[in-house]
Motif scaffolding. Structure first.
Motif, PDB file in Angstrom:
ATOM      1  N   SER A   6       0.862  -1.174   0.000  1.00 57.85           N
ATOM      2  CA  SER A   6       0.000   0.000   0.000  1.00 57.85           C
ATOM      3  C   SER A   6       0.900   1.226   0.000  1.00 57.85           C
ATOM      4  O   SER A   6       2.104   1.129   0.100  1.00 57.85           O
ATOM      5  CB  SER A   6      -0.915  -0.018   1.225  1.00 57.85           C
ATOM      6  N   GLY A   7       0.313   2.392  -0.089  1.00 61.36           N
ATOM      7  CA  GLY A   7       1.097   3.616  -0.192  1.00 61.36           C
ATOM      8  C   GLY A   7       1.232   4.073  -1.621  1.00 61.36           C
ATOM      9  O   GLY A   7       1.706   5.163  -1.889  1.00 61.36           O
ATOM     10  N   CYS A   8       0.812   3.234  -2.547  1.00 62.73           N
ATOM     11  CA  CYS A   8       0.845   3.610  -3.946  1.00 62.73           C
ATOM     12  C   CYS A   8      -0.350   4.521  -4.248  1.00 62.73           C
ATOM     13  O   CYS A   8      -1.253   4.678  -3.432  1.00 62.73           O
ATOM     14  CB  CYS A   8       0.798   2.380  -4.830  1.00 62.73           C
ATOM     15  N   PHE A   9      -0.319   5.142  -5.404  1.00 63.81           N
ATOM     16  CA  PHE A   9      -1.506   5.832  -5.863  1.00 63.81           C
ATOM     17  C   PHE A   9      -1.601   5.719  -7.370  1.00 63.81           C
ATOM     18  O   PHE A   9      -0.639   5.362  -8.047  1.00 63.81           O
ATOM     19  CB  PHE A   9      -1.578   7.281  -5.367  1.00 63.81           C
ATOM     20  N   ILE A  10      -2.792   5.985  -7.872  1.00 64.25           N
ATOM     21  CA  ILE A  10      -3.085   5.855  -9.292  1.00 64.25           C
ATOM     22  C   ILE A  10      -3.683   7.165  -9.767  1.00 64.25           C
ATOM     23  O   ILE A  10      -4.640   7.663  -9.170  1.00 64.25           O
ATOM     24  CB  ILE A  10      -4.050   4.690  -9.554  1.00 64.25           C
ATOM     25  N   ILE A  11      -3.097   7.705 -10.828  1.00 60.96           N
ATOM     26  CA  ILE A  11      -3.664   8.879 -11.476  1.00 60.96           C
ATOM     27  C   ILE A  11      -4.507   8.374 -12.634  1.00 60.96           C
ATOM     28  O   ILE A  11      -4.008   7.673 -13.515  1.00 60.96           O
ATOM     29  CB  ILE A  11      -2.565   9.815 -12.013  1.00 60.96           C
ATOM     30  N   ILE A  12      -5.773   8.710 -12.613  1.00 60.02           N
ATOM     31  CA  ILE A  12      -6.706   8.256 -13.643  1.00 60.02           C
ATOM     32  C   ILE A  12      -6.871   9.363 -14.675  1.00 60.02           C
ATOM     33  O   ILE A  12      -6.950  10.537 -14.330  1.00 60.02           O
ATOM     34  CB  ILE A  12      -8.051   7.879 -13.006  1.00 60.02           C
ATOM     35  N   GLY A  13      -6.957   8.986 -15.932  1.00 60.05           N
ATOM     36  CA  GLY A  13      -7.017   9.940 -17.032  1.00 60.05           C
ATOM     37  C   GLY A  13      -8.348  10.632 -17.212  1.00 60.05           C
ATOM     38  O   GLY A  13      -8.827  10.780 -18.343  1.00 60.05           O
ATOM     39  N   ARG A  14      -8.957  11.040 -16.114  1.00 57.54           N
ATOM     40  CA  ARG A  14     -10.205  11.814 -16.148  1.00 57.54           C
ATOM     41  C   ARG A  14     -10.106  12.918 -15.118  1.00 57.54           C
ATOM     42  O   ARG A  14      -9.509  12.742 -14.068  1.00 57.54           O
ATOM     43  CB  ARG A  14     -11.411  10.943 -15.815  1.00 57.54           C
ATOM     44  N   THR A  15     -10.737  14.037 -15.445  1.00 61.17           N
ATOM     45  CA  THR A  15     -10.804  15.122 -14.470  1.00 61.17           C
ATOM     46  C   THR A  15     -11.814  14.735 -13.401  1.00 61.17           C
ATOM     47  O   THR A  15     -12.593  13.783 -13.578  1.00 61.17           O
ATOM     48  CB  THR A  15     -11.238  16.434 -15.133  1.00 61.17           C
ATOM     49  N   THR A  16     -11.821  15.487 -12.317  1.00 62.33           N
ATOM     50  CA  THR A  16     -12.806  15.196 -11.265  1.00 62.33           C
ATOM     51  C   THR A  16     -14.221  15.434 -11.764  1.00 62.33           C
ATOM     52  O   THR A  16     -15.169  14.895 -11.206  1.00 62.33           O
ATOM     53  CB  THR A  16     -12.535  16.041 -10.008  1.00 62.33           C
ATOM     54  N   GLY A  17     -14.365  16.200 -12.846  1.00 58.97           N
ATOM     55  CA  GLY A  17     -15.669  16.410 -13.470  1.00 58.97           C
ATOM     56  C   GLY A  17     -16.048  15.320 -14.456  1.00 58.97           C
ATOM     57  O   GLY A  17     -17.132  15.343 -15.029  1.00 58.97           O
ATOM     58  N   VAL A  20     -12.399  13.255 -20.130  1.00 61.39           N
ATOM     59  CA  VAL A  20     -11.157  12.545 -20.456  1.00 61.39           C
ATOM     60  C   VAL A  20     -10.026  13.566 -20.535  1.00 61.39           C
ATOM     61  O   VAL A  20     -10.161  14.611 -21.168  1.00 61.39           O
ATOM     62  CB  VAL A  20     -11.293  11.779 -21.787  1.00 61.39           C
ATOM     63  N   PHE A  21      -8.907  13.247 -19.886  1.00 61.08           N
ATOM     64  CA  PHE A  21      -7.757  14.147 -19.873  1.00 61.08           C
ATOM     65  C   PHE A  21      -7.024  14.072 -21.205  1.00 61.08           C
ATOM     66  O   PHE A  21      -6.863  12.999 -21.775  1.00 61.08           O
ATOM     67  CB  PHE A  21      -6.816  13.786 -18.716  1.00 61.08           C
ATOM     68  N   ARG A  22      -6.603  15.203 -21.698  1.00 61.51           N
ATOM     69  CA  ARG A  22      -5.865  15.304 -22.954  1.00 61.51           C
ATOM     70  C   ARG A  22      -4.519  15.940 -22.709  1.00 61.51           C
ATOM     71  O   ARG A  22      -4.388  16.724 -21.779  1.00 61.51           O
ATOM     72  CB  ARG A  22      -6.654  16.150 -23.972  1.00 61.51           C
ATOM     73  N   PRO A  23      -3.495  15.658 -23.479  1.00 59.12           N
ATOM     74  CA  PRO A  23      -3.482  14.898 -24.724  1.00 59.12           C
ATOM     75  C   PRO A  23      -3.624  13.397 -24.470  1.00 59.12           C
ATOM     76  O   PRO A  23      -3.422  12.928 -23.352  1.00 59.12           O
ATOM     77  CB  PRO A  23      -2.128  15.230 -25.336  1.00 59.12           C
ATOM     78  N   SER A  24      -3.947  12.676 -25.509  1.00 55.60           N
ATOM     79  CA  SER A  24      -4.252  11.250 -25.352  1.00 55.60           C
ATOM     80  C   SER A  24      -3.050  10.420 -24.911  1.00 55.60           C
ATOM     81  O   SER A  24      -3.229   9.336 -24.366  1.00 55.60           O
ATOM     82  CB  SER A  24      -4.821  10.679 -26.652  1.00 55.60           C
ATOM     83  N   ASP A  25      -1.841  10.913 -25.107  1.00 57.43           N
ATOM     84  CA  ASP A  25      -0.652  10.154 -24.686  1.00 57.43           C
ATOM     85  C   ASP A  25      -0.060  10.682 -23.378  1.00 57.43           C
ATOM     86  O   ASP A  25       1.107  10.433 -23.061  1.00 57.43           O
ATOM     87  CB  ASP A  25       0.414  10.168 -25.789  1.00 57.43           C
ATOM     88  N   TRP A  26      -0.877  11.360 -22.584  1.00 57.66           N
ATOM     89  CA  TRP A  26      -0.394  11.949 -21.328  1.00 57.66           C
ATOM     90  C   TRP A  26       0.259  10.923 -20.428  1.00 57.66           C
ATOM     91  O   TRP A  26       1.251  11.216 -19.747  1.00 57.66           O
ATOM     92  CB  TRP A  26      -1.554  12.630 -20.569  1.00 57.66           C
ATOM     93  N   ASP A  27      -0.275   9.695 -20.400  1.00 62.16           N
ATOM     94  CA  ASP A  27       0.253   8.662 -19.504  1.00 62.16           C
ATOM     95  C   ASP A  27       1.681   8.271 -19.867  1.00 62.16           C
ATOM     96  O   ASP A  27       2.547   8.152 -18.999  1.00 62.16           O
ATOM     97  CB  ASP A  27      -0.668   7.439 -19.477  1.00 62.16           C
ATOM     98  N   VAL A  48       6.850   3.913 -11.688  1.00 63.56           N
ATOM     99  CA  VAL A  48       5.929   4.802 -12.403  1.00 63.56           C
ATOM    100  C   VAL A  48       5.690   4.199 -13.775  1.00 63.56           C
ATOM    101  O   VAL A  48       6.599   4.171 -14.606  1.00 63.56           O
ATOM    102  CB  VAL A  48       6.525   6.222 -12.564  1.00 63.56           C
ATOM    103  N   ARG A  49       4.475   3.693 -13.999  1.00 57.94           N
ATOM    104  CA  ARG A  49       4.221   3.065 -15.288  1.00 57.94           C
ATOM    105  C   ARG A  49       2.774   3.194 -15.708  1.00 57.94           C
ATOM    106  O   ARG A  49       1.882   3.285 -14.853  1.00 57.94           O
ATOM    107  CB  ARG A  49       4.672   1.630 -15.299  1.00 57.94           C
ATOM    108  N   PRO A  50       2.542   3.216 -17.016  1.00 55.06           N
ATOM    109  CA  PRO A  50       1.177   3.338 -17.508  1.00 55.06           C
ATOM    110  C   PRO A  50       0.407   2.042 -17.295  1.00 55.06           C
ATOM    111  O   PRO A  50       0.963   0.947 -17.417  1.00 55.06           O
ATOM    112  CB  PRO A  50       1.348   3.643 -18.996  1.00 55.06           C
ATOM    113  N   ILE A  51      -0.851   2.180 -16.951  1.00 57.03           N
ATOM    114  CA  ILE A  51      -1.741   1.034 -16.776  1.00 57.03           C
ATOM    115  C   ILE A  51      -3.114   1.425 -17.324  1.00 57.03           C
ATOM    116  O   ILE A  51      -3.344   2.581 -17.675  1.00 57.03           O
ATOM    117  CB  ILE A  51      -1.879   0.603 -15.296  1.00 57.03           C
ATOM    118  N   MET A  52      -3.999   0.478 -17.380  1.00 56.33           N
ATOM    119  CA  MET A  52      -5.403   0.752 -17.680  1.00 56.33           C
ATOM    120  C   MET A  52      -6.172   0.632 -16.375  1.00 56.33           C
ATOM    121  O   MET A  52      -5.925  -0.275 -15.577  1.00 56.33           O
ATOM    122  CB  MET A  52      -5.958  -0.224 -18.718  1.00 56.33           C
ATOM    123  N   HIS A  53      -7.077   1.557 -16.168  1.00 57.23           N
ATOM    124  CA  HIS A  53      -7.947   1.555 -14.986  1.00 57.23           C
ATOM    125  C   HIS A  53      -9.362   1.458 -15.521  1.00 57.23           C
ATOM    126  O   HIS A  53      -9.964   2.468 -15.887  1.00 57.23           O
ATOM    127  CB  HIS A  53      -7.727   2.829 -14.175  1.00 57.23           C
TER     128      HIS A  53
END
Length: 97
Positions: A6-17, A20-27, A48-53
């Motif tokens: 634990s202690g990890c975190f995940i940044i998801i490619g969506r705003t809190t609203g 979808v976050f842009r640009p599409s290759d942000w990850d 630090v690596r890209p994943i799908m959520h």
């Protein structure tokens, strides 16, 4: 799947609203900060690596990065906050192999 600490975190490619976050290759751009070239091939850090959520692009940040490179951990966390992105702090981190 690989179970991590634990202690990890995940940044998801969506705003809190929910947009979808842009640009599409942000990850991949974000993960490139700690990547290296090995025999001409880009290799992402285990920390630090890209994943799908679900259906969303996301970036996994290992909890150990907070100890080994606190400045980078803070940079990544602040990137998500500054861009109003969704962040998850799971109790247990599961990574696809």
């Amino acid at each position: 799947m690989q179970i991590l600490e634990s202690g990890c975190f995940i940044i998801i490619g969506r705003t809190t609203g929910g947009k979808v976050f842009r640009p599409s290759d942000w990850d991949h751009r974000l993960c490139g900060v700690l990547s290296q070239f090995n025999a001409g091939k880009l290799v992402y850090s285990d920390n630090v690596r890209p994943i799908m959520h679900g259906e969303d692009k996301a970036v996994f940040i290992a909890g150990e990065l907070k100890d080994s490179n606190p400045e980078m951990w803070n940079f990544l966390h602040n990137f998500a906050k500054d861009n109003d992105m969704q962040i998850e702090f799971p109790n247990v981190c599961l990574l696809p192999e």
